[in-house]
Design a protein around this motif. Structure first.
Motif, PDB file in Angstrom:
ATOM      1  N   TYR A  47      -5.998  16.802  -1.360  1.00 52.44           N
ATOM      2  CA  TYR A  47      -7.469  16.516  -0.873  1.00 52.44           C
ATOM      3  C   TYR A  47      -7.852  15.235  -1.616  1.00 52.44           C
ATOM      4  O   TYR A  47      -8.699  14.231  -1.276  1.00 52.44           O
ATOM      5  CB  TYR A  47      -8.426  17.598  -0.844  1.00 52.44           C
ATOM      6  N   GLU A  50      -6.028  12.070  -1.406  1.00 48.51           N
ATOM      7  CA  GLU A  50      -6.159  11.293   0.016  1.00 48.51           C
ATOM      8  C   GLU A  50      -7.545  10.764   0.276  1.00 48.51           C
ATOM      9  O   GLU A  50      -7.960   9.811   0.822  1.00 48.51           O
ATOM     10  CB  GLU A  50      -6.089  12.618   1.001  1.00 48.51           C
ATOM     11  N   THR A  51      -8.670  11.366  -0.547  1.00 49.09           N
ATOM     12  CA  THR A  51     -10.029  10.782  -0.490  1.00 49.09           C
ATOM     13  C   THR A  51     -10.219   9.800  -1.380  1.00 49.09           C
ATOM     14  O   THR A  51     -10.618   8.831  -1.126  1.00 49.09           O
ATOM     15  CB  THR A  51     -11.023  12.105  -1.035  1.00 49.09           C
ATOM     16  N   SER A 104       0.078   9.192   4.783  1.00 46.83           N
ATOM     17  CA  SER A 104      -0.291   9.466   6.557  1.00 46.83           C
ATOM     18  C   SER A 104       0.508  11.010   6.546  1.00 46.83           C
ATOM     19  O   SER A 104      -0.395  11.580   7.424  1.00 46.83           O
ATOM     20  CB  SER A 104       0.767   8.745   7.081  1.00 46.83           C
ATOM     21  N   ARG A 107      -2.293  13.477   5.212  1.00 48.66           N
ATOM     22  CA  ARG A 107      -3.735  13.191   6.201  1.00 48.66           C
ATOM     23  C   ARG A 107      -3.245  14.056   7.144  1.00 48.66           C
ATOM     24  O   ARG A 107      -4.191  14.807   7.583  1.00 48.66           O
ATOM     25  CB  ARG A 107      -3.991  11.856   6.390  1.00 48.66           C
ATOM     26  N   LEU A 108      -2.058  13.993   8.135  1.00 48.94           N
ATOM     27  CA  LEU A 108      -1.939  14.874   9.085  1.00 48.94           C
ATOM     28  C   LEU A 108      -1.935  16.312   8.856  1.00 48.94           C
ATOM     29  O   LEU A 108      -2.766  17.227   9.557  1.00 48.94           O
ATOM     30  CB  LEU A 108      -0.488  14.806   9.557  1.00 48.94           C
ATOM     31  N   LEU A 110      -3.385  17.952   5.944  1.00 47.69           N
ATOM     32  CA  LEU A 110      -4.729  18.338   5.682  1.00 47.69           C
ATOM     33  C   LEU A 110      -5.689  18.321   6.834  1.00 47.69           C
ATOM     34  O   LEU A 110      -6.608  19.179   6.695  1.00 47.69           O
ATOM     35  CB  LEU A 110      -5.281  17.503   4.550  1.00 47.69           C
ATOM     36  N   ASP A 111      -5.455  17.641   7.739  1.00 47.23           N
ATOM     37  CA  ASP A 111      -6.253  17.859   9.049  1.00 47.23           C
ATOM     38  C   ASP A 111      -5.890  18.927   9.998  1.00 47.23           C
ATOM     39  O   ASP A 111      -6.920  19.315  10.806  1.00 47.23           O
ATOM     40  CB  ASP A 111      -6.268  16.362   9.905  1.00 47.23           C
ATOM     41  N   MET A 112      -4.955  19.536   9.666  1.00 46.58           N
ATOM     42  CA  MET A 112      -4.360  20.771  10.891  1.00 46.58           C
ATOM     43  C   MET A 112      -5.275  21.785  10.591  1.00 46.58           C
ATOM     44  O   MET A 112      -5.564  22.153  11.924  1.00 46.58           O
ATOM     45  CB  MET A 112      -2.971  20.922  10.362  1.00 46.58           C
ATOM     46  N   ASN A 114      -8.364  21.701  10.900  1.00 51.90           N
ATOM     47  CA  ASN A 114      -9.450  21.657  11.928  1.00 51.90           C
ATOM     48  C   ASN A 114      -8.960  21.993  13.487  1.00 51.90           C
ATOM     49  O   ASN A 114      -9.975  22.018  14.232  1.00 51.90           O
ATOM     50  CB  ASN A 114      -9.987  20.243  11.658  1.00 51.90           C
ATOM     51  N   SER A 115      -7.660  21.616  13.722  1.00 53.15           N
ATOM     52  CA  SER A 115      -7.152  21.807  15.053  1.00 53.15           C
ATOM     53  C   SER A 115      -6.476  23.346  15.293  1.00 53.15           C
ATOM     54  O   SER A 115      -6.082  23.463  16.448  1.00 53.15           O
ATOM     55  CB  SER A 115      -6.414  20.577  15.496  1.00 53.15           C
TER      56      SER A 115
END
Length: 120
Positions: A47, A50-51, A104, A107-108, A110-112, A114-115
């Motif tokens: 995190y 990535e930030t 990339s 990011r994918l 870490l965003d998981m 949320n969905s």
């Protein structure tokens, strides 16, 4: 109760397609990445990196609420597996993700959350 089939293979064509796809597939990189995500401290490092594309070990240690030695251990683990890279600037060591492809992918992943709505 777990749902299971009461018979043997019903769709041999589907089984054959998947087995053929897997036959020459090298899964080692996915396994390495999976192990990198198997520790909460390393996920926090992801995190952070990535930030901000690059961070020093002491700042990462503060984020983890861990010692510099423990943080360095996690960073060496990631570096040894080709996920992170480092550079020295005087007495400070800076880490970043190894390349844009890794960034990339991170990011994918870490965003998981949320969905997805996974339960343990």
């Amino acid at each position: 109760m777990t749902e299971v089939c009461q018979t043997t293979i019903i769709h041999p064509e589907k089984v054959d397609v998947v087995k053929n796809k897997l036959e020459n597939k090298d899964l080692s990189d996915l396994l390495v990445l999976g192990k990198c995500f198997s520790d909460p401290s390393r996920i926090k490092i992801f995190y952070a990196l990535e930030t901000f594309k690059e961070m020093c070990v002491c700042d990462l240690a503060e984020i983890l609420d861990a010692s510099i030695a423990t943080t360095s251990h996690h960073l060496r683990y990631l570096k040894k597996r080709g996920v992170a890279k480092s550079r020295k600037d005087g007495k400070e060591a800076y880490y970043s993700l190894a390349n844009e492809e890794i960034l990339s992918t991170i990011r994918l992943v870490l965003d998981m959350p949320n969905s997805l709505s996974l339960t343990s």
